[in-house]
Motif scaffolding. Structure first.
Motif, mmCIF file in Angstrom:
data_model
loop_
_atom_site.group_PDB
_atom_site.id
_atom_site.type_symbol
_atom_site.label_atom_id
_atom_site.label_comp_id
_atom_site.label_asym_id
_atom_site.label_seq_id
_atom_site.Cartn_x
_atom_site.Cartn_y
_atom_site.Cartn_z
ATOM 1 N N UNK A 71 16.568 8.597 8.861
ATOM 2 C CA UNK A 71 15.352 7.777 8.869
ATOM 3 C C UNK A 71 14.115 8.618 8.561
ATOM 4 N N UNK A 72 14.063 9.812 9.144
ATOM 5 C CA UNK A 72 12.895 10.675 8.930
ATOM 6 C C UNK A 72 12.864 11.234 7.506
ATOM 7 N N UNK A 73 14.018 11.574 6.966
ATOM 8 C CA UNK A 73 14.064 12.026 5.577
ATOM 9 C C UNK A 73 13.491 10.952 4.656
ATOM 10 N N UNK A 74 13.992 9.731 4.810
ATOM 11 C CA UNK A 74 13.546 8.626 3.954
ATOM 12 C C UNK A 74 12.060 8.345 4.153
ATOM 13 N N UNK A 75 11.625 8.361 5.410
ATOM 14 C CA UNK A 75 10.225 8.085 5.701
ATOM 15 C C UNK A 75 9.274 9.172 5.242
ATOM 16 N N UNK A 76 9.807 10.361 5.007
ATOM 17 C CA UNK A 76 8.974 11.487 4.569
ATOM 18 C C UNK A 76 9.054 11.727 3.066
ATOM 19 N N UNK A 77 9.695 10.809 2.339
ATOM 20 C CA UNK A 77 9.706 10.904 0.882
ATOM 21 C C UNK A 77 10.885 11.628 0.282
ATOM 22 N N UNK A 78 11.894 11.956 1.087
ATOM 23 C CA UNK A 78 13.099 12.605 0.568
ATOM 24 C C UNK A 78 14.095 11.558 0.091
ATOM 25 N N UNK A 79 14.911 11.935 -0.873
ATOM 26 C CA UNK A 79 16.048 11.128 -1.293
ATOM 27 C C UNK A 79 17.308 11.695 -0.640
ATOM 28 N N UNK A 80 18.319 10.857 -0.487
ATOM 29 C CA UNK A 80 19.539 11.271 0.200
ATOM 30 C C UNK A 80 20.746 11.155 -0.726
ATOM 31 N N UNK A 81 21.704 12.050 -0.525
ATOM 32 C CA UNK A 81 22.956 11.969 -1.275
ATOM 33 C C UNK A 81 24.063 12.653 -0.468
ATOM 34 N N UNK A 82 25.300 12.408 -0.889
ATOM 35 C CA UNK A 82 26.479 13.044 -0.293
ATOM 36 C C UNK A 82 26.530 12.894 1.226
ATOM 37 N N UNK A 131 21.618 22.035 14.635
ATOM 38 C CA UNK A 131 20.403 22.383 15.371
ATOM 39 C C UNK A 131 20.319 21.521 16.630
ATOM 40 N N UNK A 132 19.542 21.972 17.592
ATOM 41 C CA UNK A 132 19.399 21.262 18.852
ATOM 42 C C UNK A 132 18.875 19.844 18.587
ATOM 43 N N UNK A 133 19.603 18.799 19.019
ATOM 44 C CA UNK A 133 19.141 17.429 18.748
ATOM 45 C C UNK A 133 17.997 16.967 19.630
ATOM 46 N N UNK A 134 17.689 17.708 20.678
ATOM 47 C CA UNK A 134 16.610 17.330 21.595
ATOM 48 C C UNK A 134 16.641 15.816 21.833
ATOM 49 N N UNK A 135 17.632 15.316 22.548
ATOM 50 C CA UNK A 135 17.840 13.868 22.654
ATOM 51 C C UNK A 135 16.758 13.086 23.390
ATOM 52 N N UNK A 136 16.013 13.725 24.274
ATOM 53 C CA UNK A 136 14.990 12.987 25.014
ATOM 54 C C UNK A 136 13.784 12.706 24.117
ATOM 55 N N UNK A 137 13.267 11.485 24.239
ATOM 56 C CA UNK A 137 12.168 11.040 23.381
ATOM 57 C C UNK A 137 10.956 11.962 23.492
ATOM 58 N N UNK A 138 10.677 12.477 24.687
ATOM 59 C CA UNK A 138 9.493 13.323 24.858
ATOM 60 C C UNK A 138 9.624 14.666 24.141
ATOM 61 N N UNK A 139 10.843 14.985 23.715
ATOM 62 C CA UNK A 139 11.070 16.243 22.987
ATOM 63 C C UNK A 139 11.216 16.030 21.481
ATOM 64 N N UNK A 140 10.908 14.837 21.011
ATOM 65 C CA UNK A 140 11.127 14.509 19.602
ATOM 66 C C UNK A 140 10.473 15.499 18.646
ATOM 67 N N UNK A 141 9.298 15.972 18.992
ATOM 68 C CA UNK A 141 8.567 16.866 18.091
ATOM 69 C C UNK A 141 9.260 18.217 17.907
ATOM 70 N N UNK A 142 10.256 18.506 18.745
ATOM 71 C CA UNK A 142 10.979 19.771 18.617
ATOM 72 C C UNK A 142 12.157 19.679 17.637
ATOM 73 N N UNK A 143 12.545 18.468 17.306
ATOM 74 C CA UNK A 143 13.674 18.296 16.389
ATOM 75 C C UNK A 143 13.302 18.829 14.999
ATOM 76 N N UNK A 144 14.214 19.549 14.388
ATOM 77 C CA UNK A 144 13.908 20.172 13.096
ATOM 78 C C UNK A 144 13.890 19.182 11.937
ATOM 79 N N UNK A 145 14.141 17.908 12.248
ATOM 80 C CA UNK A 145 13.937 16.872 11.229
ATOM 81 C C UNK A 145 12.788 15.941 11.614
ATOM 82 N N UNK A 146 11.962 16.371 12.540
ATOM 83 C CA UNK A 146 10.730 15.640 12.857
ATOM 84 C C UNK A 146 9.808 15.722 11.632
ATOM 85 N N UNK A 147 9.035 14.671 11.329
ATOM 86 C CA UNK A 147 8.222 14.659 10.103
ATOM 87 C C UNK A 147 7.364 15.901 9.882
#
Length: 207
Positions: A158-169, A111-127
């Motif tokens: 970081x967002x996964x962990x901060x939003x209560x998700x667990x990570x694997x693989x 997915x589009x990483x939207x690298x600029x900070x002002x576009x953070x809310x567009x990232x599909x892993x934004x909280x």
């Protein structure tokens, strides 16, 4: 590189209501009977979904894409698949299309990483998006993420962990020891030819 607007793209979608329901909100809660439901967000031209549908005929797949020009190619590609449907819509409206707990897996492929900070809310892993996924994922549902962008990958973990998700693989170089079950997207094939690293992770909610 952006795809040029395809003339007649909307007509291609409208001519295939069995693949692209004209009112997908009417399918909410009724996409499947007993089959698992897997959803790819930002499905592009649909190569990944077509290959997955062929490999796993007992799973129902849905591809969601807001760009009709891109989705029209996917719609044509899916004509031989009977376990794939497409939604012409925005990820932010997922709850309009899926009932609580209806989705077993979500794919976030390049997915589009939207690298600029002002576009953070567009990232599909934004909280805000991660909280939205919680509403439609089943209790044992998960999210599979693949990207070529290391900064976006780190951000997403970081967002996964901060939003209560667990990570694997987790892997920092998927193709170094590519598992047999990995199905490549169009972008992934191009990245492999350039020998670019692919980052991958799975996120799930604790029971």
């Amino acid at each position: 590189m952006r795809l040029r607007k395809r003339p007649g793209a909307l007509e291609v979608l409208r001519e295939r209501p069995e693949i692209v329901p004209q009112k997908p909100e009417n399918m909410r809660g009724h996409w499947t009977v007993d089959e698992p439901l897997h959803v790819e967000l930002g499905t592009g031209k649909g190569l990944f979904l077509a290959l997955m549908a062929e490999k796993y005929p007992s799973i129902s797949f849905i591809g969601m894409e807001k760009m009709e020009s891109v989705l029209s190619f996917a719609a044509e590609r899916m004509e031989q698949q009977n376990n794939v449907r497409l939604i012409h819509g925005n990820v932010a409206d997922m709850q309009d299309y899926f009932a609580k707990g209806e989705v077993n897996r979500i794919y976030l492929n390049f997915t589009d990483p939207w690298p600029k900070k002002r576009h953070e809310k567009r990232r599909l892993t934004f909280p805000a998006f991660l909280n939205l996924y919680k509403e439609v994922l089943s209790p044992r549902g998960d999210i599979h993420l693949k990207t070529d962008n290391e900064d976006f990958f780190t951000y997403s973990l970081e967002q996964f962990s901060g939003s209560g998700y667990c990570l694997k693989n987790l892997t920092l170089d998927l193709h170094a020891h590519e598992p047999e079950e990995n199905v490549r997207t169009e972008y992934e094939q191009k990245f492999a030819e350039r020998q670019q690293r692919i980052f991958r992770a799975e996120a799930y909610l604790p029971e």
